[in-house]
Design a protein around this motif. Structure first.
Motif, PDB file in Angstrom:
ATOM      1  N   GLU A  42       0.815  -1.215   0.000  1.00  0.00           N
ATOM      2  CA  GLU A  42       0.000   0.000   0.000  1.00  0.00           C
ATOM      3  C   GLU A  42       0.848   1.263   0.000  1.00  0.00           C
ATOM      4  OE1 GLU A  42      -2.512  -0.372   3.430  1.00  0.00           O
ATOM      5  OE2 GLU A  42      -3.756  -1.932   2.508  1.00  0.00           O
ATOM      6  N   ARG A  43       1.995   1.228   0.683  1.00  0.00           N
ATOM      7  CA  ARG A  43       2.860   2.421   0.785  1.00  0.00           C
ATOM      8  C   ARG A  43       3.981   2.434  -0.249  1.00  0.00           C
ATOM      9  NH1 ARG A  43       2.198   5.934   5.189  1.00  0.00           N
ATOM     10  NH2 ARG A  43       3.137   7.263   3.631  1.00  0.00           N
ATOM     11  N   ALA A  44       4.018   1.415  -1.132  1.00  0.00           N
ATOM     12  CA  ALA A  44       5.115   1.286  -2.097  1.00  0.00           C
ATOM     13  C   ALA A  44       5.218   2.473  -3.035  1.00  0.00           C
ATOM     14  CB  ALA A  44       4.972  -0.005  -2.900  1.00  0.00           C
ATOM     15  N   SER A  45       4.098   2.979  -3.507  1.00  0.00           N
ATOM     16  CA  SER A  45       4.167   4.033  -4.520  1.00  0.00           C
ATOM     17  C   SER A  45       4.297   5.430  -3.933  1.00  0.00           C
ATOM     18  CB  SER A  45       2.948   3.968  -5.440  1.00  0.00           C
ATOM     19  OG  SER A  45       1.766   4.215  -4.704  1.00  0.00           O
ATOM     20  N   ASP A  46       3.989   5.597  -2.648  1.00  0.00           N
ATOM     21  CA  ASP A  46       4.142   6.941  -2.096  1.00  0.00           C
ATOM     22  C   ASP A  46       5.310   6.978  -1.116  1.00  0.00           C
ATOM     23  OD1 ASP A  46       2.925   5.608   0.015  1.00  0.00           O
ATOM     24  OD2 ASP A  46       1.185   6.908   0.137  1.00  0.00           O
ATOM     25  N   GLY A  47       5.090   6.767   0.141  1.00  0.00           N
ATOM     26  CA  GLY A  47       6.125   6.966   1.152  1.00  0.00           C
ATOM     27  C   GLY A  47       7.371   6.117   0.991  1.00  0.00           C
ATOM     28  N   LEU A  48       7.218   4.819   0.819  1.00  0.00           N
ATOM     29  CA  LEU A  48       8.401   3.952   0.744  1.00  0.00           C
ATOM     30  C   LEU A  48       9.169   4.169  -0.553  1.00  0.00           C
ATOM     31  CD1 LEU A  48       6.883   0.696   2.260  1.00  0.00           C
ATOM     32  CD2 LEU A  48       8.597   2.180   3.319  1.00  0.00           C
ATOM     33  N   GLY A  49       8.444   4.289  -1.652  1.00  0.00           N
ATOM     34  CA  GLY A  49       9.109   4.543  -2.931  1.00  0.00           C
ATOM     35  C   GLY A  49       9.834   5.878  -2.932  1.00  0.00           C
ATOM     36  N   ALA A  50       9.170   6.914  -2.401  1.00  0.00           N
ATOM     37  CA  ALA A  50       9.788   8.238  -2.336  1.00  0.00           C
ATOM     38  C   ALA A  50      11.042   8.225  -1.464  1.00  0.00           C
ATOM     39  CB  ALA A  50       8.784   9.258  -1.796  1.00  0.00           C
ATOM     40  N   LEU A  51      11.037   7.397  -0.420  1.00  0.00           N
ATOM     41  CA  LEU A  51      12.209   7.264   0.445  1.00  0.00           C
ATOM     42  C   LEU A  51      13.412   6.736  -0.334  1.00  0.00           C
ATOM     43  CD1 LEU A  51      13.294   7.383   3.396  1.00  0.00           C
ATOM     44  CD2 LEU A  51      12.481   5.019   3.628  1.00  0.00           C
ATOM     45  N   LEU A  52      13.202   5.717  -1.159  1.00  0.00           N
ATOM     46  CA  LEU A  52      14.301   5.189  -1.980  1.00  0.00           C
ATOM     47  C   LEU A  52      14.785   6.221  -2.996  1.00  0.00           C
ATOM     48  CD1 LEU A  52      13.317   1.486  -2.814  1.00  0.00           C
ATOM     49  CD2 LEU A  52      14.869   2.331  -1.042  1.00  0.00           C
ATOM     50  N   VAL A  53      13.843   6.917  -3.630  1.00  0.00           N
ATOM     51  CA  VAL A  53      14.217   7.942  -4.612  1.00  0.00           C
ATOM     52  C   VAL A  53      15.090   9.002  -3.947  1.00  0.00           C
ATOM     53  CG1 VAL A  53      13.318   9.797  -6.094  1.00  0.00           C
ATOM     54  CG2 VAL A  53      12.237   7.530  -6.122  1.00  0.00           C
ATOM     55  N   ASP A  54      14.696   9.448  -2.745  1.00  0.00           N
ATOM     56  CA  ASP A  54      15.479  10.449  -2.021  1.00  0.00           C
ATOM     57  C   ASP A  54      16.868   9.926  -1.677  1.00  0.00           C
ATOM     58  OD1 ASP A  54      15.689  12.980  -0.245  1.00  0.00           O
ATOM     59  OD2 ASP A  54      16.139  11.324   1.128  1.00  0.00           O
ATOM     60  N   ALA A  55      16.945   8.691  -1.213  1.00  0.00           N
ATOM     61  CA  ALA A  55      18.239   8.124  -0.821  1.00  0.00           C
ATOM     62  C   ALA A  55      19.195   8.044  -2.004  1.00  0.00           C
ATOM     63  CB  ALA A  55      18.039   6.741  -0.200  1.00  0.00           C
ATOM     64  N   VAL A  56      18.705   7.576  -3.138  1.00  0.00           N
ATOM     65  CA  VAL A  56      19.550   7.457  -4.324  1.00  0.00           C
ATOM     66  C   VAL A  56      19.965   8.847  -4.821  1.00  0.00           C
ATOM     67  CG1 VAL A  56      19.624   6.670  -6.728  1.00  0.00           C
ATOM     68  CG2 VAL A  56      18.647   5.195  -4.949  1.00  0.00           C
ATOM     69  N   ALA A  57      19.040   9.797  -4.791  1.00  0.00           N
ATOM     70  CA  ALA A  57      19.378  11.167  -5.189  1.00  0.00           C
ATOM     71  C   ALA A  57      20.445  11.756  -4.274  1.00  0.00           C
ATOM     72  CB  ALA A  57      18.134  12.046  -5.170  1.00  0.00           C
ATOM     73  N   GLY A  58      20.476  11.306  -3.022  1.00  0.00           N
ATOM     74  CA  GLY A  58      21.467  11.778  -2.060  1.00  0.00           C
ATOM     75  C   GLY A  58      22.777  11.017  -2.096  1.00  0.00           C
ATOM     76  N   GLY A  59      22.903  10.054  -3.013  1.00  0.00           N
ATOM     77  CA  GLY A  59      24.163   9.338  -3.171  1.00  0.00           C
ATOM     78  C   GLY A  59      24.263   7.997  -2.467  1.00  0.00           C
TER      79      GLY A  59
END
Length: 198
Positions: A42-59
């Motif tokens: 349920e949280r894959a496309s919003d909170g959890l997915g956004a968390l991974l996107v942020d982490a990768v963008a941060g290196g």
């Protein structure tokens, strides 16, 4: 270490450090909850997915190349929902600020061990001990459910190494050119282990 890598490491250490004047941090009062597989989906496309996107963008070197497409991040959570134990840290408005996953070894001779396979904290929530709290939560659950050994790997010389050492993890060795960072450059990885209940 080249100048660009030194600067990247310094910036990562700042993110793990103290709050700077005027900087808004979100993770101090975060609530950590264990998620069911259905909640992960349920949280894959919003909170959890956004968390991974942020982490990768941060290196963060967590298995993806930059830029990470939000759909790819969501698909990863959906794919692993049934095979991992997941805890998420929630802040104001139920925003996902961090997550940790535990994978149990399914082999008959390895059922005493597990792997911390992802530990991610949103860049805006770093520096408040949230990563340590997530790690401690997964460790306590692992010990309470019969695991005696945990393993993990992390990019060598990354800010995460300081967190693991402070939490009592032992470096077992370094593998050169183990994984590419988000920019595609091969980096060494340090393997860590921690015995539980000792």
């Amino acid at each position: 270490m080249n100048d660009a890598r030194s600067e990247e490491k310094r910036l990562g250490e700042e993110r793990l450090g103290e709050k700077r004047p005027g900087e808004k941090r979100l993770g101090g009062g975060a609530e950590i909850r264990r998620l069911t597989a259905e909640e992960v989906r349920e949280r894959a496309s919003d909170g959890l997915g956004a968390l991974l996107v942020d982490a990768v963008a941060g290196g963060a070197s967590i298995g993806f190349l930059a830029p990470l497409d939000p759909a790819e991040a969501a698909a990863w959570w959906t794919e692993v929902a049934d095979g991992r134990e997941v805890w998420a840290a929630y802040g104001a408005g139920d925003a996902v600020l961090g997550a940790v996953t535990l994978v149990r070894d399914a082999k008959a001779n390895g059922r005493h061990r597990g792997e911390i396979a992802r530990l991610v904290v949103h860049r805006d929530a770093r520096g408040q001990g949230l990563g340590a709290r997530l790690l401690a939560t997964a460790e306590a659950h692992a010990a309470a459910t019969g695991l005696g050994l945990l393993v993990l790997d992390t990019e060598t010389d990354s800010p995460a190494e300081r967190l693991y050492r402070a939490a009592g993890w032992t470096a077992a060795g370094v593998i050169p050119d183990f994984a590419a960072d988000p920019g595609g450059t091969l980096r060494p990885t340090t393997l860590y282990y921690k015995r539980l209940g000792r």
